[in-house]
Design an enzyme around this catalytic site. Structure first.
Site, PDB file in Angstrom:
ATOM      1  N   ASN A 108       0.886  -1.168   0.000  1.00  0.00           N
ATOM      2  CA  ASN A 108       0.000   0.000   0.000  1.00  0.00           C
ATOM      3  C   ASN A 108       0.921   1.214   0.000  1.00  0.00           C
ATOM      4  O   ASN A 108       1.878   1.257   0.762  1.00  0.00           O
ATOM      5  CB  ASN A 108      -0.855  -0.061   1.281  1.00  0.00           C
ATOM      6  CG  ASN A 108      -1.758   1.133   1.438  1.00  0.00           C
ATOM      7  OD1 ASN A 108      -1.951   1.907   0.506  1.00  0.00           O
ATOM      8  ND2 ASN A 108      -2.315   1.282   2.626  1.00  0.00           N
ATOM      9  N   LYS A 492     -20.567  22.934   2.683  1.00  0.00           N
ATOM     10  CA  LYS A 492     -20.366  21.907   3.723  1.00  0.00           C
ATOM     11  C   LYS A 492     -21.397  22.078   4.831  1.00  0.00           C
ATOM     12  O   LYS A 492     -21.995  21.117   5.288  1.00  0.00           O
ATOM     13  CB  LYS A 492     -18.955  21.986   4.333  1.00  0.00           C
ATOM     14  CG  LYS A 492     -17.830  21.505   3.480  1.00  0.00           C
ATOM     15  CD  LYS A 492     -17.687  20.005   3.368  1.00  0.00           C
ATOM     16  CE  LYS A 492     -18.395  19.453   2.163  1.00  0.00           C
ATOM     17  NZ  LYS A 492     -17.848  19.549   0.877  1.00  0.00           N
TER      18      LYS A 492
HETATM   19  C1  F6R Z   1     -20.273  17.978  -1.709  1.00  0.00           C
HETATM   20  C2  F6R Z   1     -20.175  16.882  -2.652  1.00  0.00           C
HETATM   21  C3  F6R Z   1     -20.803  17.060  -3.982  1.00  0.00           C
HETATM   22  C4  F6R Z   1     -19.841  16.561  -5.065  1.00  0.00           C
HETATM   23  C5  F6R Z   1     -20.525  16.623  -6.443  1.00  0.00           C
HETATM   24  C6  F6R Z   1     -19.576  16.205  -7.537  1.00  0.00           C
HETATM   25  O1  F6R Z   1     -19.627  17.672  -0.513  1.00  0.00           O
HETATM   26  O2  F6R Z   1     -19.605  15.876  -2.377  1.00  0.00           O
HETATM   27  O3  F6R Z   1     -21.150  18.375  -4.208  1.00  0.00           O
HETATM   28  O4  F6R Z   1     -18.713  17.362  -5.046  1.00  0.00           O
HETATM   29  O5  F6R Z   1     -21.626  15.767  -6.451  1.00  0.00           O
HETATM   30  O6  F6R Z   1     -19.119  14.903  -7.358  1.00  0.00           O
HETATM   31  P1  F6R Z   1     -17.860  14.382  -8.117  1.00  0.00           P
HETATM   32  O7  F6R Z   1     -16.671  15.130  -7.621  1.00  0.00           O
HETATM   33  O8  F6R Z   1     -17.808  12.926  -7.804  1.00  0.00           O
HETATM   34  O9  F6R Z   1     -18.063  14.636  -9.581  1.00  0.00           O
END
Ligand code: F6R
Length: 615
Positions: A108, A492
């Site tokens: 790892n 958040k």
């Molecule tokens: C907030 C959160 C979401 C993701 C969004 C995009 O904490 O997790 O807003 O950032 O759904 O997701 P990804 O980065 O997987 O495309």
């Protein structure tokens, strides 16, 4: 992040290892493998049997069905993988053999200098996979002269990077050698049997007695005990601890929630993101996966960053970096808007799709649209082999490891880190001087230590969250590079505590939002020492005049800031463009503690999914 387990004792190893892998699956789940040293008296020749499978542990379990005879033995090692080097294939799955089929390893971490080591090992060794780990297996083999632990020690002297590893050798049916640098390993102590694993979760069914290896330590584990050494071959005394965690707590490494663990993971995974990608001498970065010639990189006259949610906030920070460091006009687009707005794109446009999961539907659709229109498309993605990673013409993995809490934290930091590295790389191909480049990369290397300083304030921030937990609305206020930070802090707070909050660029307040200010509407303002400090100061004076409470994020040593704040969180200073790497962390902690105080399910907030695969 991957999961490792090893067993040596008097029971059949295979079921123990398989069960252990299931407990470790949260650490990585793209492929898995088990190796058993067949030490039965009935066999005339001791040998190691290995079975690997792509996919979750169930896929491996299927392959192991009816293999009890072949996989018979009381010593073995196993691994569940979260790919870093090399795609998700059976050949790349661990454990890896060296040439002679006698030495086998599960690992790892990341061996940074594996390419040089591979070259050095030369044609005498034949490699079957694309992994850094297999190179390590051959390196240990090249140092082996009958003493397995010494061979591991000698090999590790030549490596740069991180490891948690376990090694077995057919000539040593009574021994597992384990070593740690940067990737955790814990030895479990049973009665005439020993375990070694990436964390305590898979051991708890068998023992509560454990010894945690420290960085730079090697353990030689047999059926009658274990000894620990440092890399200079000096003996190290370990104390055995009794752990009281249940399995879930062990998976969270003692933290109450995955989100908190992932917030605290940030200094380490940030190092994984920049490791091997910084060139201090040239003051630049090398992101191999970009796969563009210098001429192609110079031909780019426009960059578009597409993303959703937290990834979008990372993109917003990236825009500042690209424009200031490379001079290339950069736009940030909400993926769901981009695809419906006839974006202007040509073959000099570089489009980055940024996504933790690599599966977000809107980001993927926007990427396909950009490709259709002839842009260079690249991914900045966490999950190896995900759809966005496969469909882009190249890109970079952010190496944040599995992110299990729905609210993204460590992936955000690593996305910002990669965007900064790209901005430096593009900048150095244009007008940026070597001195500026060196200043930036040096500052990037100092970040983990500064992150640790902020993480130590978790309890202080918890008290603050308690003080403000009765409010129903919050405003996050900032300017410039900290506006993306404020946006992320606000997201958040909303998503895990369900408190209404908004983020605003402080200069916009007069155009409407000032009407909301009141003693019931606290403001979390970011006023670190950068070029917009004075402007931000004036905005905060305006907020105070309207009787809103002010929680201030200020630079360490800024005593004057006290007079503007009801409460203050000090953060270490860094170069302005790097501020999101630090300033976001107190806001993640604020949201986390607030949600816990309000009794919310932090890791699984209502109405939200980790991966949004629908429009
Ligand atoms: C907030 C959160 C979401 C993701 C969004 C995009 O904490 O997790 O807003 O950032 O759904 O997701 P990804 O980065 O997987 O495309």
């Amino acid at each position: 992040m991957c999961g490792i387990i090893g067993y040596i004792g008097n029971k059949e190893a295979m079921p123990i290892l398989l069960q252990g892998l299931r407990r470790l699956e949260y650490r990585g789940y793209d492929s898995a493998g088990i190796a058993i040293l067949n030490d039965q008296e009935t066999r005339d020749k001791i040998q190691i049997q290995r079975i690997r499978a792509v996919g979750k542990i169930d896929a491996l379990a299927d392959k192991l069905k009816n293999k009890d005879k072949e996989m018979k033995g009381t010593i073995g090692i196993a691994h569940t993988r979260w790919a870093t080097h090399g795609g998700v294939t059976e050949e790349n799955a661990h454990p890896h053999f060296a040439c002679d089929g006698k030495l086998i390893i599960a690992h790892n971490g990341i061996i940074e200098n594996y390419r040089q080591l591979k070259e050095h090992l030369g044609a005498k060794h034949s490699f079957k996979s694309e992994t850094d780990t297999e190179v390590l297996a051959h390196l240990i083999e090249s140092h082996y002269d009958g003493d397995l632990r010494r061979a591991v020690e000698k090999a590790l002297m030549h490596t740069r990077g991180t490891y948690g590893l376990v090694v077995m050798h057919a000539d040593h049916p009574d021994k597992i050698v384990a070593a740690r640098l940067g990737s955790p390993l814990v030895v479990g102590i049973g009665d005439g049997e020993y375990y070694v694993a990436s964390d305590a979760a898979p051991l708890l069914a068998y023992t509560k007695k454990v010894a945690f290896l420290n960085d730079g330590e090697i353990a030689e584990i047999s059926r009658s005990g274990f000894e620990t050494f440092n890399l200079r071959d000096e003996s190290v005394t370990k104390c055995v601890e009794e752990i009281e965690w249940n399995e879930e707590k062990a998976q969270k490494q003692g933290y109450d929630d995955f989100m908190l663990k992932e917030i605290f993971d940030q200094p380490v995974v940030y190092e994984d993101a920049i490791r091997g990608r910084i060139d201090l001498e040239e003051g630049t970065a090398h992101l191999g996966g970009l796969d563009m010639s210098d001429a192609e990189m110079r031909s780019v006259n426009r960059i578009i960053l597409i993303a959703c949610g937290t990834a979008l906030h990372a993109a917003m920070a990236g825009k500042y970096a690209f424009e200031r460091l490379s001079g290339i006009p950069t736009e940030v687009d909400v993926a769901s808007e981009f695809r419906y707005r006839d974006p202007i794109i040509d073959n000099k446009t570089l489009v980055f799709a940024i996504s933790q999961s690599g599966e977000t539907f809107d980001t993927l659709a926007a990427l396909r649209e950009a490709k259709r229109k002839g842009a260079f498309t690249r991914g900045i993605v966490n999950v190896i082999g995900s759809t966005i990673a496969r469909e882009t013409d190249g890109g970079t993995y952010i190496h944040a490891g599995p992110e299990l809490a729905v609210a993204s934290t460590k992936a955000y930091t690593n996305m910002v880190a990669i965007l900064l590295l790209y901005a430096v790389q593009f900048g150095r191909l244009r007008h940026m001087t070597v001195a500026t480049g060196q200043r930036l990369v040096r500052a990037l290397m100092e970040i983990p230590e500064k992150m640790q300083v902020i993480l130590k304030k978790s309890e202080e921030i918890k008290k603050l969250a308690g003080k403000y937990s009765g409010y129903h609305d919050f405003l996050f206020l900032a300017r410039g590079i900290n506006f993306p930070v404020a946006s992320e802090g606000s997201l958040k707070l909303k998503e895990i505590s369900y408190i209404h909050s908004e983020a605003y660029p402080a200069g916009e307040m007069k155009h409407g939002v000032n009407a909301l200010l009141s003693p019931e509407f606290p403001v979390l303002a970011i006023m670190t020492k950068n070029q917009l400090y004075e402007k931000m100061r004036s905005n905060i004076e305006e907020v105070r005049a309207r009787k809103s409470k002010v929680i201030l994020l200020a630079s360490e040593g800024d005593a004057e800031a006290q007079s503007l704040a009801d409460d203050i969180i000090y953060v270490p200073q860094t170069m302005e463009l790097l501020e999101p790497l630090l300033n976001t962390i107190p806001l993640q902690l604020f949201a986390y503690h607030m949600a816990v105080i309000l009794g919310k399910d932090v890791d699984r907030p209502r109405n939200l999914a980790k991966s949004v695969t629908v429009e």
